[in-house]
Motif scaffolding. Sequence first.
Motif, mmCIF file in Angstrom:
data_model
loop_
_atom_site.group_PDB
_atom_site.id
_atom_site.type_symbol
_atom_site.label_atom_id
_atom_site.label_comp_id
_atom_site.label_asym_id
_atom_site.label_seq_id
_atom_site.Cartn_x
_atom_site.Cartn_y
_atom_site.Cartn_z
ATOM 1 N N ASN A 312 0.809 -1.219 0.000
ATOM 2 C CA ASN A 312 0.000 0.000 0.000
ATOM 3 C C ASN A 312 0.846 1.275 0.000
ATOM 4 O OD1 ASN A 312 -3.025 -0.721 0.295
ATOM 5 N ND2 ASN A 312 -1.935 -2.167 1.606
ATOM 6 N N GLN A 313 2.122 1.095 -0.319
ATOM 7 C CA GLN A 313 3.054 2.239 -0.424
ATOM 8 C C GLN A 313 3.144 3.077 0.842
ATOM 9 O OE1 GLN A 313 1.208 3.387 -4.373
ATOM 10 N NE2 GLN A 313 3.355 3.929 -4.716
ATOM 11 N N ILE A 314 3.109 2.395 1.981
ATOM 12 C CA ILE A 314 3.347 3.057 3.263
ATOM 13 C C ILE A 314 4.771 2.697 3.691
ATOM 14 C CG2 ILE A 314 2.620 3.298 5.672
ATOM 15 C CD1 ILE A 314 0.427 4.130 3.678
ATOM 16 N N GLY A 315 5.587 3.707 3.893
ATOM 17 C CA GLY A 315 6.967 3.459 4.316
ATOM 18 C C GLY A 315 6.999 2.895 5.735
ATOM 19 N N CYS A 316 7.889 1.962 5.970
ATOM 20 C CA CYS A 316 8.088 1.454 7.331
ATOM 21 C C CYS A 316 9.497 0.865 7.401
ATOM 22 C CB CYS A 316 7.032 0.413 7.713
ATOM 23 S SG CYS A 316 7.105 -1.088 6.738
ATOM 24 N N GLU A 317 9.987 0.662 8.594
ATOM 25 C CA GLU A 317 11.361 0.162 8.725
ATOM 26 C C GLU A 317 11.507 -0.550 10.062
ATOM 27 O OE1 GLU A 317 14.364 -0.937 7.310
ATOM 28 O OE2 GLU A 317 14.326 0.994 6.227
ATOM 29 N N ILE A 318 12.378 -1.536 10.079
ATOM 30 C CA ILE A 318 12.642 -2.254 11.324
ATOM 31 C C ILE A 318 13.945 -1.727 11.921
ATOM 32 C CG2 ILE A 318 13.147 -4.511 12.351
ATOM 33 C CD1 ILE A 318 11.359 -5.671 10.029
ATOM 34 N N TYR A 319 13.806 -0.947 12.984
ATOM 35 C CA TYR A 319 14.966 -0.483 13.762
ATOM 36 C C TYR A 319 14.918 -1.199 15.089
ATOM 37 C CZ TYR A 319 14.785 3.556 10.587
ATOM 38 O OH TYR A 319 14.740 4.371 9.495
ATOM 39 N N TYR A 320 15.690 -2.236 15.351
ATOM 40 C CA TYR A 320 16.711 -2.826 14.529
ATOM 41 C C TYR A 320 16.454 -4.312 14.457
ATOM 42 C CZ TYR A 320 18.758 1.712 15.077
ATOM 43 O OH TYR A 320 18.942 3.066 15.029
ATOM 44 N N PRO A 321 16.758 -4.964 13.349
ATOM 45 C CA PRO A 321 16.395 -6.376 13.224
ATOM 46 C C PRO A 321 17.324 -7.338 13.965
ATOM 47 C CG PRO A 321 17.439 -5.598 11.214
ATOM 48 C CD PRO A 321 17.296 -4.400 12.110
ATOM 49 N N LEU A 322 18.496 -6.873 14.362
ATOM 50 C CA LEU A 322 19.442 -7.768 15.030
ATOM 51 C C LEU A 322 20.182 -6.992 16.120
ATOM 52 C CD1 LEU A 322 20.555 -10.711 14.756
ATOM 53 C CD2 LEU A 322 22.415 -9.760 13.388
ATOM 54 N N CYS A 323 20.280 -7.586 17.307
ATOM 55 C CA CYS A 323 21.004 -6.927 18.396
ATOM 56 C C CYS A 323 22.502 -6.876 18.096
ATOM 57 C CB CYS A 323 20.806 -7.699 19.697
ATOM 58 S SG CYS A 323 19.183 -7.476 20.430
ATOM 59 N N LEU A 324 23.174 -5.960 18.788
ATOM 60 C CA LEU A 324 24.613 -5.818 18.530
ATOM 61 C C LEU A 324 25.401 -7.051 18.947
ATOM 62 C CD1 LEU A 324 25.359 -2.093 19.360
ATOM 63 C CD2 LEU A 324 24.450 -3.153 17.300
ATOM 64 N N HIS A 325 24.998 -7.710 20.049
ATOM 65 C CA HIS A 325 25.775 -8.872 20.482
ATOM 66 C C HIS A 325 25.629 -10.040 19.523
ATOM 67 C CE1 HIS A 325 21.791 -9.672 22.177
ATOM 68 N NE2 HIS A 325 22.123 -10.936 22.235
ATOM 69 N N GLU A 326 24.635 -9.974 18.625
ATOM 70 C CA GLU A 326 24.456 -11.045 17.646
ATOM 71 C C GLU A 326 25.073 -10.696 16.287
ATOM 72 O OE1 GLU A 326 20.450 -13.187 18.139
ATOM 73 O OE2 GLU A 326 20.013 -11.117 18.676
ATOM 74 N N GLN A 327 25.668 -9.524 16.178
ATOM 75 C CA GLN A 327 26.276 -9.134 14.893
ATOM 76 C C GLN A 327 27.536 -9.955 14.649
ATOM 77 O OE1 GLN A 327 24.859 -7.166 12.770
ATOM 78 N NE2 GLN A 327 23.317 -6.159 14.052
ATOM 79 N N GLU A 328 27.699 -10.361 13.400
ATOM 80 C CA GLU A 328 28.810 -11.242 13.043
ATOM 81 C C GLU A 328 30.161 -10.712 13.529
ATOM 82 O OE1 GLU A 328 28.623 -12.446 8.962
ATOM 83 O OE2 GLU A 328 30.630 -13.324 9.037
ATOM 84 N N CYS A 329 30.407 -9.412 13.307
ATOM 85 C CA CYS A 329 31.734 -8.877 13.617
ATOM 86 C C CYS A 329 31.928 -8.610 15.115
ATOM 87 C CB CYS A 329 31.986 -7.600 12.819
ATOM 88 S SG CYS A 329 30.946 -6.237 13.319
ATOM 89 N N LEU A 330 30.863 -8.772 15.896
ATOM 90 C CA LEU A 330 30.998 -8.538 17.339
ATOM 91 C C LEU A 330 30.880 -9.832 18.146
ATOM 92 C CD1 LEU A 330 28.985 -5.195 17.748
ATOM 93 C CD2 LEU A 330 31.461 -5.488 17.621
ATOM 94 N N LYS A 331 30.855 -10.955 17.423
ATOM 95 C CA LYS A 331 30.729 -12.245 18.122
ATOM 96 C C LYS A 331 31.922 -12.510 19.025
ATOM 97 C CE LYS A 331 27.095 -14.460 15.782
ATOM 98 N NZ LYS A 331 26.885 -14.944 14.422
ATOM 99 N N PHE A 332 33.068 -11.930 18.638
ATOM 100 C CA PHE A 332 34.299 -12.159 19.424
ATOM 101 C C PHE A 332 34.162 -11.652 20.863
ATOM 102 C CE2 PHE A 332 34.823 -7.781 18.239
ATOM 103 C CZ PHE A 332 35.595 -7.228 19.256
ATOM 104 N N GLY A 334 32.009 -12.487 22.836
ATOM 105 C CA GLY A 334 31.695 -13.650 23.665
ATOM 106 C C GLY A 334 30.284 -13.696 24.215
ATOM 107 N N ASN A 335 29.395 -12.826 23.715
ATOM 108 C CA ASN A 335 28.001 -12.912 24.154
ATOM 109 C C ASN A 335 27.293 -13.992 23.354
ATOM 110 O OD1 ASN A 335 27.761 -10.287 25.844
ATOM 111 N ND2 ASN A 335 28.726 -9.645 23.944
ATOM 112 N N ARG A 336 26.186 -14.469 23.909
ATOM 113 C CA ARG A 336 25.423 -15.497 23.201
ATOM 114 C C ARG A 336 23.992 -15.054 23.006
ATOM 115 N NH1 ARG A 336 27.862 -19.970 26.711
ATOM 116 N NH2 ARG A 336 26.598 -18.701 28.081
ATOM 117 N N LYS A 337 23.357 -15.649 21.997
ATOM 118 C CA LYS A 337 21.922 -15.461 21.803
ATOM 119 C C LYS A 337 21.233 -15.872 23.098
ATOM 120 C CE LYS A 337 18.371 -16.794 18.444
ATOM 121 N NZ LYS A 337 17.957 -15.451 18.042
ATOM 122 N N GLY A 338 20.301 -15.055 23.552
ATOM 123 C CA GLY A 338 19.615 -15.364 24.799
ATOM 124 C C GLY A 338 20.156 -14.575 25.982
#
Length: 377
Positions: A312-332, A334-338
């Motif tokens: 229906n051409q309504i703008g929307c956005e997901i801020y944010y779809p992934l937490c920082l501790h789950e970001q690939e480059c921040l896995k080091f 040592g945090n875990r999902k959950g």
Amino acid sequence: MAGHTAVPLVDLVGQYAYLKPEIEKVVCRVLESCQAIMGPEVAALENEVAAYCHTKFAVGCSSGSDAILLAVLALNAQPDDEIIMPPFTFFATAGSVVRAGLKPVFVDIDPVSFNIDPYKIEEKITPRTRAIMPVHLFGQCAEMNPIRELAKKHHLVIIEDAAQSIGAEYHGVRTGQLGDMSCLSFYPSKNLGTYGDAGMTVTDNPTYAAKMKALRVHGSEIKYYHKYLGWNARLDALHAAILRVKLQYLDRWTQGRQEAAARYDRLIQAKNLDRYLTRPRALPERRHVWNQYVIRVEETKRDPLVAHLKENQIGCEIYYPLCLHEQECLKFLGNRKGDYPIAEQATREVLALPMFPEITEQQQDRVTDVLAQFFQK
Ligand SMILES: *Cc1c(COP(=O)(O)O)cnc(C)c1O
């Protein structure tokens, strides 16, 4: 859908249309001066933003991300010192801290405000903790009184990530005055945005201000003599001149955002949508500046709702779809999902609706009609 106009998430084109004469005038002024880097426009903007944020100093720079990097480097911290922050924020909050050689330590969020939960901070403080970095997400201040008490008790610095919250207040105190340093972004879609990248850190502390001023010009206080390992983080004069024009509209625009948020509240209630979604809440003793109007929906409904809004051409956005501790480059780290369940749940449920100062009642009526169609079909 024929006959229905699209509603963008943010309408920068509409805003430019009425600012055009003023912006063109100052752009020409800068071009004719041939002072493209730093110079009097930047100094004037720094004075004006410092006054707006009720601080003594302001250091303009190339982006909000660099504003955070400058602030962290101004601490004179040791490598691997720790900075406490929420995991539910834009990547740059943590990215800049890692770039500075420090370690982000996450603390879960409050489910209502989406901001760091102040009552979960103390258990994360270690002898290596140097600072707490609350993010005033979506334009609403974090719960600063307990954070300030903790900082005092443990001798920690507060760096506010105020990228989304220029002008926001907490118990009558403005972002800028709520921490030792506050980092602003002038990215186009922020409440005060230019047509490109720019940022600024405001502070009352002359030592921090002097170090940040040196760092943004390759770490030199005297040209060609480099005291610190800085880099080029300067603010362009063109952006400074444009931002000076726009700063004069900021309070009017904030009022427009507040009115728009109140209208969404009314329309959602009137259309009986409260049983399908959770509206954002402006907490007491806050001046919420509504960078975003973010609703929550049941997680199984979100993807289909996004598809329906797009159709229906309504703008929307997901801020944010992934937490920082789950970001690939921040896995080091040592945090875990959950580890941060409230933040993780937010990533599955949030959805930002169109929000900008000029949004009309008609546009908001359309947005909420499309929401109603989805839920009541
Ligand atoms: C936008 C933003 C930043 C980074 O600002 P840029 O100007 O895009 O570099 C940092 N933190 C938060 C919370 C932001 O929203």
